[in-house]
Design a protein around this motif. Structure first.
Motif, PDB file in Angstrom:
ATOM      1  N   UNK A 168       0.843  -1.202   0.000  1.00 36.63           N
ATOM      2  CA  UNK A 168       0.000   0.000   0.000  1.00 36.63           C
ATOM      3  C   UNK A 168       0.878   1.252   0.000  1.00 36.63           C
ATOM      4  N   UNK A 169       1.986   1.193   0.755  1.00 41.35           N
ATOM      5  CA  UNK A 169       2.930   2.322   0.756  1.00 41.35           C
ATOM      6  C   UNK A 169       3.517   2.551  -0.626  1.00 41.35           C
ATOM      7  N   UNK A 170       3.902   1.431  -1.285  1.00 46.69           N
ATOM      8  CA  UNK A 170       4.460   1.550  -2.634  1.00 46.69           C
ATOM      9  C   UNK A 170       3.443   2.198  -3.577  1.00 46.69           C
ATOM     10  N   UNK A 171       2.163   1.766  -3.459  1.00 47.29           N
ATOM     11  CA  UNK A 171       1.129   2.318  -4.345  1.00 47.29           C
ATOM     12  C   UNK A 171       0.879   3.785  -4.050  1.00 47.29           C
ATOM     13  N   UNK A 172       0.991   4.178  -2.788  1.00 50.50           N
ATOM     14  CA  UNK A 172       0.853   5.600  -2.458  1.00 50.50           C
ATOM     15  C   UNK A 172       1.862   6.390  -3.273  1.00 50.50           C
ATOM     16  N   UNK A 173       3.104   5.920  -3.291  1.00 48.55           N
ATOM     17  CA  UNK A 173       4.152   6.595  -4.061  1.00 48.55           C
ATOM     18  C   UNK A 173       3.823   6.618  -5.546  1.00 48.55           C
ATOM     19  N   UNK A 174       3.403   5.478  -6.080  1.00 49.65           N
ATOM     20  CA  UNK A 174       3.137   5.385  -7.519  1.00 49.65           C
ATOM     21  C   UNK A 174       1.940   6.246  -7.933  1.00 49.65           C
ATOM     22  N   UNK A 175       0.931   6.299  -7.059  1.00 50.66           N
ATOM     23  CA  UNK A 175      -0.294   7.026  -7.411  1.00 50.66           C
ATOM     24  C   UNK A 175      -0.241   8.496  -6.990  1.00 50.66           C
ATOM     25  N   UNK A 176       0.876   8.885  -6.362  1.00 48.35           N
ATOM     26  CA  UNK A 176       1.011  10.274  -5.931  1.00 48.35           C
ATOM     27  C   UNK A 176       0.081  10.632  -4.785  1.00 48.35           C
ATOM     28  N   UNK A 177      -0.107   9.691  -3.859  1.00 49.25           N
ATOM     29  CA  UNK A 177      -0.989   9.925  -2.711  1.00 49.25           C
ATOM     30  C   UNK A 177      -0.175   9.795  -1.426  1.00 49.25           C
ATOM     31  N   UNK A 178      -0.585  10.465  -0.343  1.00 44.83           N
ATOM     32  CA  UNK A 178       0.132  10.276   0.921  1.00 44.83           C
ATOM     33  C   UNK A 178      -0.097   8.854   1.454  1.00 44.83           C
ATOM     34  N   UNK A 179       0.950   8.250   2.015  1.00 39.56           N
ATOM     35  CA  UNK A 179       0.808   6.885   2.534  1.00 39.56           C
ATOM     36  C   UNK A 179      -0.057   6.881   3.787  1.00 39.56           C
ATOM     37  N   UNK A 180       0.021   7.966   4.535  1.00 35.75           N
ATOM     38  CA  UNK A 180      -0.721   8.047   5.786  1.00 35.75           C
ATOM     39  C   UNK A 180      -2.210   8.252   5.486  1.00 35.75           C
ATOM     40  N   UNK A 181      -3.022   7.344   5.986  1.00 33.90           N
ATOM     41  CA  UNK A 181      -4.464   7.480   5.760  1.00 33.90           C
ATOM     42  C   UNK A 181      -4.948   6.762   4.509  1.00 33.90           C
ATOM     43  N   UNK A 182      -4.023   6.122   3.781  1.00 28.37           N
ATOM     44  CA  UNK A 182      -4.422   5.380   2.577  1.00 28.37           C
ATOM     45  C   UNK A 182      -4.775   3.944   2.960  1.00 28.37           C
ATOM     46  N   UNK A 183      -5.931   3.495   2.496  1.00 28.45           N
ATOM     47  CA  UNK A 183      -6.404   2.158   2.852  1.00 28.45           C
ATOM     48  C   UNK A 183      -6.924   1.481   1.586  1.00 28.45           C
ATOM     49  N   UNK A 184      -6.495   0.224   1.388  1.00 29.32           N
ATOM     50  CA  UNK A 184      -6.949  -0.515   0.210  1.00 29.32           C
ATOM     51  C   UNK A 184      -7.647  -1.790   0.663  1.00 29.32           C
ATOM     52  N   UNK A 185      -8.692  -2.183  -0.059  1.00 30.85           N
ATOM     53  CA  UNK A 185      -9.377  -3.449   0.231  1.00 30.85           C
ATOM     54  C   UNK A 185      -8.648  -4.578  -0.504  1.00 30.85           C
ATOM     55  N   UNK A 186      -7.566  -5.078   0.092  1.00 35.11           N
ATOM     56  CA  UNK A 186      -6.831  -6.193  -0.524  1.00 35.11           C
ATOM     57  C   UNK A 186      -7.604  -7.491  -0.267  1.00 35.11           C
ATOM     58  N   UNK A 187      -7.999  -8.170  -1.326  1.00 37.90           N
ATOM     59  CA  UNK A 187      -8.743  -9.416  -1.135  1.00 37.90           C
ATOM     60  C   UNK A 187      -8.203 -10.528  -2.036  1.00 37.90           C
ATOM     61  N   UNK A 188      -8.317 -11.751  -1.572  1.00 43.68           N
ATOM     62  CA  UNK A 188      -7.884 -12.914  -2.356  1.00 43.68           C
ATOM     63  C   UNK A 188      -7.259 -13.938  -1.443  1.00 43.68           C
ATOM     64  N   UNK A 189      -6.044 -14.356  -1.819  1.00 43.88           N
ATOM     65  CA  UNK A 189      -5.308 -15.343  -1.034  1.00 43.88           C
ATOM     66  C   UNK A 189      -3.972 -14.711  -0.667  1.00 43.88           C
ATOM     67  N   UNK A 190      -3.333 -15.195   0.372  1.00 46.93           N
ATOM     68  CA  UNK A 190      -2.061 -14.587   0.753  1.00 46.93           C
ATOM     69  C   UNK A 190      -1.089 -14.591  -0.429  1.00 46.93           C
ATOM     70  N   UNK A 191      -0.462 -13.450  -0.666  1.00 48.38           N
ATOM     71  CA  UNK A 191       0.459 -13.255  -1.783  1.00 48.38           C
ATOM     72  C   UNK A 191      -0.240 -13.398  -3.139  1.00 48.38           C
ATOM     73  N   UNK A 192      -1.558 -13.340  -3.134  1.00 48.66           N
ATOM     74  CA  UNK A 192      -2.337 -13.302  -4.378  1.00 48.66           C
ATOM     75  C   UNK A 192      -3.599 -12.487  -4.083  1.00 48.66           C
ATOM     76  N   UNK A 193      -3.371 -11.231  -3.668  1.00 51.41           N
ATOM     77  CA  UNK A 193      -4.500 -10.343  -3.370  1.00 51.41           C
ATOM     78  C   UNK A 193      -4.555  -9.245  -4.424  1.00 51.41           C
ATOM     79  N   UNK A 194      -5.724  -8.604  -4.482  1.00 48.93           N
ATOM     80  CA  UNK A 194      -6.006  -7.579  -5.489  1.00 48.93           C
ATOM     81  C   UNK A 194      -6.842  -6.504  -4.818  1.00 48.93           C
TER      82      UNK A 194
END
Ligand code: G6P
Length: 424
Positions: free
Chosen positions: A171-197
């Motif tokens: 999520x931190x990496x995506x904050x950087x890529x998407x130009x968003x602050x890492x603090x307060x960023x939340x993603x609904x990661x769903x799937x299987x461990x190491x295979x989430x989306x």
């Protein structure tokens, strides 16, 4: 007062866990920490470090070291498991055997992960048998999804939660890529461990327009670490239209990764083995100081913080939203109710309650279901030691395109790990 057992307390990840305990010391006041590790030397080192760090900062936490499992677990309400069965030597085999057969060699994904599951599962079943009834097992030992599934189905009634902090760094990496602050960023990661989306991302609770952000995403060059490859992740996200877990590169760039791993010449386990003596020496030097503060931590801060947060959420009935590996129970509609999934859940005293998330994204639904079928077979094979089930597991895995390849990797892997595989 509460007793928390740590299985694998000599691990290089422990400085981060100790720091996590320190941050929540007030919430765990009076707790006894039972540190268990069969490696007496590293156990003594981490016990010294924890004792000194707690004393220097006035934390009301006591550490008792154990080299026997039973007394370590007796009376513990929480059993935190964080070990690699067979250590880095075994991990090296997991990473190198598949590669010889043209398949990604990785400690959790693919056949390497299968072999690790075969070593981890018997130990976790033993822990489930030895732990007090009603104790919570908070498991970091990989592959965490398979291990959690094996314990839940083969030791019914055991309270176990699988953990992985991968999504924190992702999520931190995506904050950087998407130009968003890492603090307060939340993603609904769903799937299987190491295979989430993640299709849904929020900043301080406000939804982010992901398709629009991805459309204008610039693909960065380089910047890859052993865990994260921003360039490939950005490329994948643009193609898929949602965020992939970092391990997606092994599925969608399989052959390129095989070529890279071969060209690299050393496995991740070998790289870590080369740095471990210096790492442990620096921890030892730090532990000898009156106010130790190790800054070189395997796993970084997030690993330890995350595990301790889960223990606190259970212990203090916090009802906090945490991403965990647990039974699906309808949270992800594309997977069976009794599948073990990685999903946001509300964690309180009675355990994790997964939040309703709907279906998996279409472009990865089939892939994720295939990985799930593999994991189910892998868990059964790891419990029973049945060779045919083991072969079926490898044949079901999306990395493997040939029955003979599955057979060769299986035979070589089982032979190489014989001393850690009592079930086979
Ligand atoms: C990531 C994964 C963990 C894995 C770790 C290995 O954090 O999410 O599941 O255990 O990487 O890190 P290492 O430094 O040992 O390669």
């Amino acid at each position: 007062s509460v007793k928390i057992a740590v299985v694998g307390a000599g691990s290089g990840y422990m400085p981060g866990v100790i720091r996590g305990l320190l941050h929540r010391a007030a919430d765990l006041a009076g707790a006894e920490l039972a540190f268990y590790d069969p490696d007496a030397e590293h156990l003594a080192l981490m016990t010294r470090l924890a004792t000194a760090m707690f004393a220097a900062r006035g934390a009301d936490l006591t550490v008792v070291a154990h080299t026997e499992l039973k007394p370590a677990l007796a009376g513990a309400s929480y059993v935190f498991t964080t070990f690699r069965p067979g250590g880095m030597a075994a991990r090296h085999l997991d990473e190198s055997i598949p590669l010889r057969h043209g398949v990604v060699g990785q400690e959790t994904a693919g056949p390497g992960g299968f072999l690790m599951a075969c070593r981890s599962v018997p130990v976790l079943l033993e822990i489930a048998d030895v732990a007090d009834p009603g104790a919570w097992i908070i498991n970091y030992t990989n592959p965490t999804n398979v291990v959690t599934d094996a314990v839940l189905r083969h030791r019914p009634g055991t309270r176990v939660i699988g953990l992985c902090d991968q999504h924190v760094g992702d999520t931190e990496m995506w904050a950087g890529l998407l130009g968003l602050p890492a603090d307060g960023l939340e993603a609904d990661w769903i799937g299987l461990n190491h295979a989430t989306w993640a299709e849904r991302v929020r900043l301080h609770g406000e939804p982010i327009d992901l398709p629009a952000r991805l459309a204008s995403l610039e693909i960065p060059g380089g910047g890859a670490t052993p865990w994260r490859d921003p360039s490939r992740m950005a490329e994948l996200a643009q193609a898929l239209g949602f965020l992939p877990n970092s391990y997606a590169k092994y599925y969608f760039f399989h052959d390129e990764v095989v070529a890279e791993l071969r060209a690299k010449g050393t496995t991740r386990a070998q790289d870590i083995l080369a740095m471990l003596p210096g790492y442990y020496a620096s921890i030892a030097a730090e532990a000898a100081k009156p106010d130790p503060d190790p800054s070189r931590e395997r796993g970084g801060g997030e690993h330890g913080e995350f595990a301790v947060d889960v223990i606190c959420a259970l212990h203090r009935d916090e009802g906090r939203r945490i991403i965990v590996n647990t039974r699906n129970g309808g949270a992800i509609s594309s997977l069976e109710d009794d599948a073990v999934v990685e999903v946001p859940a509300v964690v309180g005293r009675s355990g994790p309650v997964p939040l309703t998330m709907g279906p998996l994204p279409g472009p990865v639904r089939g892939l994720t279901r295939a990985i799930h079928e593999y994991e189910r077979l892998a868990a059964d094979a790891a419990v029973t030691g049945d060779r045919r089930t083991a072969l079926q597991a490898l044949m079901a895995h999306p990395f493997i395109r040939s029955k003979h390849t599955a057979e060769r990797i299986l035979d070589e892997g089982l032979a190489a790990h014989r001393e850690h595989l009592p079930q086979f």
